[in-house]
Design an enzyme around this catalytic site. Structure first.
Site, PDB file in Angstrom:
ATOM      1  N   GLN A  71      76.943  46.895  62.550  1.00  0.00           N
ATOM      2  CA  GLN A  71      77.368  46.206  63.762  1.00  0.00           C
ATOM      3  C   GLN A  71      78.875  46.120  63.870  1.00  0.00           C
ATOM      4  O   GLN A  71      79.600  46.357  62.900  1.00  0.00           O
ATOM      5  CB  GLN A  71      76.801  44.775  63.768  1.00  0.00           C
ATOM      6  CG  GLN A  71      75.317  44.659  63.533  1.00  0.00           C
ATOM      7  CD  GLN A  71      74.879  43.214  63.361  1.00  0.00           C
ATOM      8  OE1 GLN A  71      75.693  42.308  63.212  1.00  0.00           O
ATOM      9  NE2 GLN A  71      73.563  42.993  63.396  1.00  0.00           N
ATOM     10  N   HIS A 104      81.692  43.374  66.331  1.00  0.00           N
ATOM     11  CA  HIS A 104      81.814  42.332  67.344  1.00  0.00           C
ATOM     12  C   HIS A 104      83.120  42.503  68.105  1.00  0.00           C
ATOM     13  O   HIS A 104      84.145  42.872  67.508  1.00  0.00           O
ATOM     14  CB  HIS A 104      81.791  40.942  66.704  1.00  0.00           C
ATOM     15  CG  HIS A 104      80.616  40.713  65.802  1.00  0.00           C
ATOM     16  ND1 HIS A 104      79.323  40.689  66.269  1.00  0.00           N
ATOM     17  CD2 HIS A 104      80.538  40.503  64.471  1.00  0.00           C
ATOM     18  CE1 HIS A 104      78.496  40.466  65.255  1.00  0.00           C
ATOM     19  NE2 HIS A 104      79.210  40.365  64.150  1.00  0.00           N
ATOM     20  N   GLU A 160      84.545  36.461  61.626  1.00  0.00           N
ATOM     21  CA  GLU A 160      83.647  35.747  60.716  1.00  0.00           C
ATOM     22  C   GLU A 160      84.034  35.996  59.267  1.00  0.00           C
ATOM     23  O   GLU A 160      84.918  36.810  58.975  1.00  0.00           O
ATOM     24  CB  GLU A 160      82.197  36.177  60.961  1.00  0.00           C
ATOM     25  CG  GLU A 160      81.953  37.663  60.775  1.00  0.00           C
ATOM     26  CD  GLU A 160      80.589  38.123  61.281  1.00  0.00           C
ATOM     27  OE1 GLU A 160      79.690  37.286  61.425  1.00  0.00           O
ATOM     28  OE2 GLU A 160      80.430  39.319  61.517  1.00  0.00           O
ATOM     29  N   HIS A 176      80.581  46.437  60.066  1.00  0.00           N
ATOM     30  CA  HIS A 176      80.036  45.791  58.881  1.00  0.00           C
ATOM     31  C   HIS A 176      78.518  45.770  58.929  1.00  0.00           C
ATOM     32  O   HIS A 176      77.902  45.940  59.982  1.00  0.00           O
ATOM     33  CB  HIS A 176      80.562  44.354  58.767  1.00  0.00           C
ATOM     34  CG  HIS A 176      80.187  43.498  59.948  1.00  0.00           C
ATOM     35  ND1 HIS A 176      80.953  43.450  61.090  1.00  0.00           N
ATOM     36  CD2 HIS A 176      79.140  42.667  60.160  1.00  0.00           C
ATOM     37  CE1 HIS A 176      80.385  42.627  61.962  1.00  0.00           C
ATOM     38  NE2 HIS A 176      79.276  42.132  61.421  1.00  0.00           N
ATOM     39  N   ARG A 205      75.208  46.700  68.250  1.00  0.00           N
ATOM     40  CA  ARG A 205      74.501  47.412  67.190  1.00  0.00           C
ATOM     41  C   ARG A 205      74.872  48.890  67.267  1.00  0.00           C
ATOM     42  O   ARG A 205      74.570  49.575  68.237  1.00  0.00           O
ATOM     43  CB  ARG A 205      72.987  47.224  67.342  1.00  0.00           C
ATOM     44  CG  ARG A 205      72.175  47.760  66.174  1.00  0.00           C
ATOM     45  CD  ARG A 205      70.674  47.601  66.405  1.00  0.00           C
ATOM     46  NE  ARG A 205      70.295  46.217  66.541  1.00  0.00           N
ATOM     47  CZ  ARG A 205      69.742  45.695  67.638  1.00  0.00           C
ATOM     48  NH1 ARG A 205      69.506  46.449  68.691  1.00  0.00           N
ATOM     49  NH2 ARG A 205      69.404  44.424  67.677  1.00  0.00           N
TER      50      ARG A 205
END
Length: 325
Positions: free
Chosen positions: A101, A103, A120, A178, A198
């Protein structure tokens, strides 16, 4: 509204890739199988955490935030995020490999989805001997060749793969490709955002022979294609002294490994503080006369109007401490 250290009911999420470790780690009973995630503290629409202790028991986090505003999250935090609680705390247990994935950052997230992006971090709670994850690129891949590697199933050859063990830390800024591999049990601290692209799903199919939707084209603009020197966070563990694990504009996270009482001055943060118990158990007393007991697998939200706390372990205890700033 009188605020005090808040504990929340976990939001358990069964996943096709989920494992069996979350419930025993948190010492809870559930009829659910294959729990892949436990959302510990969440302000995500449709998945808002509910208080589990004290006078506010049964009250949703967003309702408390709407009333308490800066008293709960900090004035500077409220000015920036308003009635959106800015962090999402999770445990993730992967029995099989998660999809690869990426983001978007705040700019792209706002433009495409009217949402914040997602930066994150992962703290590895536990792992099987063969557990691994992907973070970033090991060798150069151009945006033009990227789609070709997804289509011919060679994409993972370009990714940096890490064998992992308990205590490993990975900081994942928006744009970093990641994936969590099988055998990883991690704590995740992230911006409040549910936007995920994805990229690759190992060409897997479900029981009906259908492949999951990929967002290959959307992801291209979000990916940081640079090869960086170091994707894993290096730190030196210390007992009874806070150790910095991550610091960015969205959150700062420290590791507290304690076997004696520790005092924490929170008065200058202008932010809420979250404690996530990784090992042991402890009592948290604040300067307003409130006290809570925190066990392994539990998290507590300390309101921003708290000046100081004392954490007293009843066993040697490890906590992640995170706040905005």
């Amino acid at each position: 509204m009188k605020l005090y250290p808040l504990k929340f009911k976990p939001i358990l999420k069964p996943m096709i890739w989920g494992g069996t470790d979350i419930a025993p780690f948190k010492n809870i009973k559930t009829e659910l199988d294959n729990i892949g995630e436990s959302w510990e503290i969440s302000g995500v629409e449709g998945n808002v955490s509910v208080v589990a202790n004290g006078e506010l028991s049964g009250t949703a986090l967003d309702d408390i935030l709407a009333q308490a505003k800066g008293k709960l999250v900090g004035e500077k935090v409220y000015d920036k995020y308003g009635d959106t609680f800015p962090l999402l705390i999770k445990f993730i247990d992967a029995k099989s490999d998660l999809s690869i994935q990426v983001h978007p950052d705040d700019k792209l997230g706002k433009a495409r989805h009217n949402s914040f992006g997602k930066t994150e971090m992962w703290y590895v709670v536990n792992s099987t001997p063969d557990a691994f994850l992907y973070s970033g690129f090991e060798k150069k891949l151009s945006p033009d060749k990227y789609e070709e590697t997804v289509n011919d199933n060679t994409f993972t050859e370009y990714l940096k793969r890490f064998e992992v063990k308990a205590g490993d830390v990975f900081f994942l800024p928006a744009g970093r490709v990641h994936a969590i591999g099988s055998g990883c049990f991690v704590a995740e601290i992230q911006q409040t955002s549910n936007i995920t692209y994805r990229i690759y799903d190992y060409d897997r199919t479900d029981a009906d022979g259908n492949k999951r939707e990929l967002h290959t084209e959307l992801a291209k603009d979000a990916i940081d294609f640079e090869v960086h020197n170091n994707y894993k966070t290096s730190y030196t563990p210390e007992v009874n002294n806070p150790v910095l694990l991550a610091s960015c504009e969205y959150f700062t996270t420290n590791l507290l490994d304690i076997d004696i009482a520790m005092s924490r001055d929170l008065s200058n943060r202008d932010s809420f503080t979250i404690y996530i118990c990784m090992e042991g158990h402890c009592t948290v007393n604040d300067d307003k006369g409130n006290s809570i007991f925190l066990e392994r697998g539990e998290s507590a939200l300390i309101p921003a109007d708290t000046g100081s706390i004392i954490i007293t372990p009843s066993l040697a205890t490890k906590l992640l401490e995170t706040y905005v700033g």
